[in-house]
Design an enzyme around this catalytic site. Structure first.
Site, mmCIF file in Angstrom:
data_model
loop_
_atom_site.group_PDB
_atom_site.id
_atom_site.type_symbol
_atom_site.label_atom_id
_atom_site.label_comp_id
_atom_site.label_asym_id
_atom_site.label_seq_id
_atom_site.Cartn_x
_atom_site.Cartn_y
_atom_site.Cartn_z
ATOM 1 N N ASP A 1 75.543 11.087 59.250
ATOM 2 C CA ASP A 1 75.847 12.520 59.138
ATOM 3 C C ASP A 1 74.600 13.356 58.879
ATOM 4 O O ASP A 1 74.709 14.491 58.430
ATOM 5 C CB ASP A 1 76.871 12.722 58.022
ATOM 6 C CG ASP A 1 77.486 14.120 58.011
ATOM 7 O OD1 ASP A 1 77.398 14.818 59.040
ATOM 8 O OD2 ASP A 1 78.032 14.523 56.970
ATOM 9 N N ASP B 1 78.608 17.923 64.126
ATOM 10 C CA ASP B 1 78.714 17.633 62.697
ATOM 11 C C ASP B 1 80.191 17.428 62.382
ATOM 12 O O ASP B 1 80.931 18.394 62.267
ATOM 13 C CB ASP B 1 78.130 18.796 61.889
ATOM 14 C CG ASP B 1 78.343 18.666 60.391
ATOM 15 O OD1 ASP B 1 78.670 17.567 59.933
ATOM 16 O OD2 ASP B 1 78.211 19.689 59.696
ATOM 17 N N GLU C 1 85.949 16.389 54.748
ATOM 18 C CA GLU C 1 84.634 16.426 54.105
ATOM 19 C C GLU C 1 84.159 17.850 53.893
ATOM 20 O O GLU C 1 83.559 18.180 52.870
ATOM 21 C CB GLU C 1 83.624 15.654 54.966
ATOM 22 C CG GLU C 1 82.263 15.464 54.325
ATOM 23 C CD GLU C 1 81.247 16.531 54.692
ATOM 24 O OE1 GLU C 1 80.131 16.503 54.140
ATOM 25 O OE2 GLU C 1 81.567 17.406 55.522
ATOM 26 N N GLU C 2 84.436 18.714 54.866
ATOM 27 C CA GLU C 2 83.810 20.029 54.867
ATOM 28 C C GLU C 2 84.376 20.987 53.823
ATOM 29 O O GLU C 2 83.683 21.907 53.391
ATOM 30 C CB GLU C 2 83.926 20.670 56.256
ATOM 31 C CG GLU C 2 83.223 19.900 57.376
ATOM 32 C CD GLU C 2 81.713 19.954 57.290
ATOM 33 O OE1 GLU C 2 81.182 20.489 56.296
ATOM 34 O OE2 GLU C 2 81.038 19.462 58.207
ATOM 35 N N HIS D 1 77.813 24.466 61.293
ATOM 36 C CA HIS D 1 78.656 25.423 60.565
ATOM 37 C C HIS D 1 78.543 26.840 61.145
ATOM 38 O O HIS D 1 78.928 27.796 60.482
ATOM 39 C CB HIS D 1 78.345 25.458 59.063
ATOM 40 C CG HIS D 1 78.566 24.152 58.368
ATOM 41 N ND1 HIS D 1 78.590 24.053 56.991
ATOM 42 C CD2 HIS D 1 78.778 22.905 58.831
ATOM 43 C CE1 HIS D 1 78.797 22.788 56.653
ATOM 44 N NE2 HIS D 1 78.909 22.080 57.760
ATOM 45 N N HIS E 1 82.631 11.670 58.991
ATOM 46 C CA HIS E 1 83.856 12.398 58.643
ATOM 47 C C HIS E 1 84.510 12.969 59.898
ATOM 48 O O HIS E 1 83.836 13.380 60.845
ATOM 49 C CB HIS E 1 83.609 13.480 57.596
ATOM 50 C CG HIS E 1 82.632 14.555 57.986
ATOM 51 N ND1 HIS E 1 83.007 15.673 58.702
ATOM 52 C CD2 HIS E 1 81.312 14.700 57.733
ATOM 53 C CE1 HIS E 1 81.947 16.456 58.870
ATOM 54 N NE2 HIS E 1 80.901 15.893 58.299
ATOM 55 N N ASP F 1 86.655 15.668 60.188
ATOM 56 C CA ASP F 1 86.902 17.107 60.319
ATOM 57 C C ASP F 1 85.653 17.849 60.767
ATOM 58 O O ASP F 1 84.531 17.330 60.694
ATOM 59 C CB ASP F 1 87.405 17.689 59.000
ATOM 60 C CG ASP F 1 86.427 17.495 57.846
ATOM 61 O OD1 ASP F 1 85.776 16.431 57.784
ATOM 62 O OD2 ASP F 1 86.305 18.401 57.001
#
Length: 487
Positions: free
Chosen positions: A170, A116, A146-147, A458, A77, A79
């Protein structure tokens, strides 16, 4: 600092990852990275597609002699999660990520790194660029958003991709192959904010809950880290009951899929109770530090004077809000019976925010068991409905059921064993990989997920272990060489 990564090996991945760090790409703000990827594919002379939801698909033919192999879709992904320390000046919509090498790791300066899923994207880009790798037909699928909603995975259309095998790139532990993941539901909760004039004879303070580690609400929920929203409201309940504290506003957490690290509230306290309330706050800080000493060594909880607000929440609303937040399930709810050590079901009380019109709460709940996911969603809905809030359950996405007879699993086990002398661990993950959604659109796909070692995604502590990127790349290259012949 940032250009240190250009000297790392394998250059095929690190040069692409550096390019990604220079393009702001927080979720929902992906126009620049999507344009970059379209140009990347077109400059290589490859078939390049941008679909209606922002997914980028780039197709590369097989190398000579490999035309009979099963088609492979390499997926990541575009983003990244925009998290930063409160004392870091950074605009995720404008500024590049500033990276640096810290011993065995690459990390960022006070922000999320974007490994990530920048590592997976960079690896797929390197395969597309290559002129000397051996592979069958390959397609790169770079999904959008995705996030914060898995928009790209939800919007992917059937018939666009030709491959038979999905390599989701991922995952975050080198040497492990993932064959299943949790599904999830967003609970979006709203109270109508009802304000009243600030009582006379009160003093205003801003409460600051800071210094927590936060992290990925799926991967790191098992670590038992503090949730800044739950801790803040634990004190608010005590102080409202014992010192007449009133809440003017609250702002806790930032993203639904990140364990909240910081929470703030503007409150007022009657003058006669200021000293006792301040002493109690210190006592609660000590309690929190003692309870979480092993996982939150940098926790701080303090008050600072601020201007007296014009209004505070009405008393009954404040009480209902506090009770609901206090009662809301949070953290690990149940461990898996099928796979020891794996979280089955969890909830992350991610966001609590107020303005003049509403109070908004966001939670993200996950489970690999659909019935348990639905049960937890109804439990949370019941708590907040009883408190008078409106609850909307939305954004549900399915889990990915493990297939232990997967042909690509057996291929990759054999390749890893031959290359590194050991069988990789087979795992499922308590996080929302896109495989469940993608597999629903392309049910014939044989799917697996893998990647280099990434820690603390994150959060501003996010880092990737440098030597595992080389192993991840070598493993990818060997896997592509050994894709089975199409039947």
């Amino acid at each position: 600092m940032s250009k240190e990564i250009l000297s790392l090996e394998p250059k095929a991945i690190w040069e692409n990852f550096y390019a990604l760090t220079q393009i702001p790409r927080p979720s929902k703000h992906e126009d620049a990275i999507q344009a970059f990827m379209v140009k990347f594919g077109e400059d290589l002379g490859l078939e390049t597609i941008k679909d209606a939801v922002g997914n980028i698909i780039i197709k590369k033919p097989a190398t000579p002699g490999m035309e009979d192999r099963m088609g492979v879709v390499m997926q990541g992904h575009l983003d990244m999660v925009p998290q930063k320390n409160s004392d870091t000046e950074h605009d995720f919509e404008k500024d590049p990520i500033e990276t640096y090498v810290d011993g065995e790791w690459l990390t960022a300066n006070g922000t999320t790194l974007g490994a990530d899923n920048g590592m997976g994207v960079a690896a797929a880009m390197a395969v597309l660029q290559s002129t000397d790798l051996v592979h069958g037909p390959v397609e790169a699928l770079f999904t959008s958003d995705e996030e914060t909603g898995m928009t790209g995975a939800f919007g992917l259309q059937p018939g666009v991709l030709d491959g038979d095998i999905l390599l989701n790139m991922d995952s975050e532990d080198e040497g492990e192959l993932y064959v299943g993941c949790a599904g999830g539901i967003d609970a979006n909760i709203t109270f109508k904010n009802k304000l009243t004039e600030t009582p006379k004879g009160t003093v205003a303070f801003k409460l600051n809950m800071k210094g927590l580690k936060g992290g990925h609400s799926g991967m790191e929920i098992i670590l038992g880290r503090g949730n800044s929203n739950k801790l803040l409201f634990r004190f608010l309940k005590h102080a409202a009951k014992n010192f007449g504290l009133r809440i003017a506003s609250v702002d806790g957490g930032s993203l639904r899929n990140a364990i909240p690290r910081e929470s703030f509230a503007v409150v007022v306290v009657p003058e006669k109770h200021v000293d006792a309330c301040a002493a109690s706050l210190k006592e609660f800080e000590a309690i929190f530090k003692a309870e979480l000493s092993a996982v939150e060594p940098d926790l701080t909880f303090f008050a600072e004077p601020c201007d007296l607000p014009k209004n505070v929440m009405k008393g009954k609303l404040q009480n209902r809000l506090i009770d609901a937040i206090y009662a809301c399930p949070n953290g690990v709810i149940r461990m898996s019976d099928a796979m020891p050590g794996l979280v089955e079901t969890s909830n992350n009380l991610a966001r609590v925010y107020s303005d003049d019109k509403k109070i908004m709460i966001q939670t993200l709940l996950r489970s690999s068991v659909n019935s348990a996911k639905e049960d937890l969603a109804e439990m949370i809905s019941s708590v907040f409905t009883l408190a008078g809030a409106k609850v909307v359950l939305e954004g549900e996405y399915p889990g990915w059921k493990p297939n232990m007879d997967s042909p690509i699993l057996k291929t990759m086990q054999n390749v890893y064993n031959e290359k590194y002398g050991k069988i990789p661990e087979i795992k499922a993950i308590h996080a929302g990989l896109e495989c469940g959604l993608l597999g629903a659109v392309y049910p014939h796909w044989d799917m697996i997920s893998f990647g280099p070692t990434i820690r603390f995604p994150h959060s501003p502590d996010e880092k990737v272990k440098i030597d595992t990127v080389q192993k991840f790349w070598d493993f990818t290259v060997e896997t592509l060489k050994n894709i089975p012949v199409k039947k």
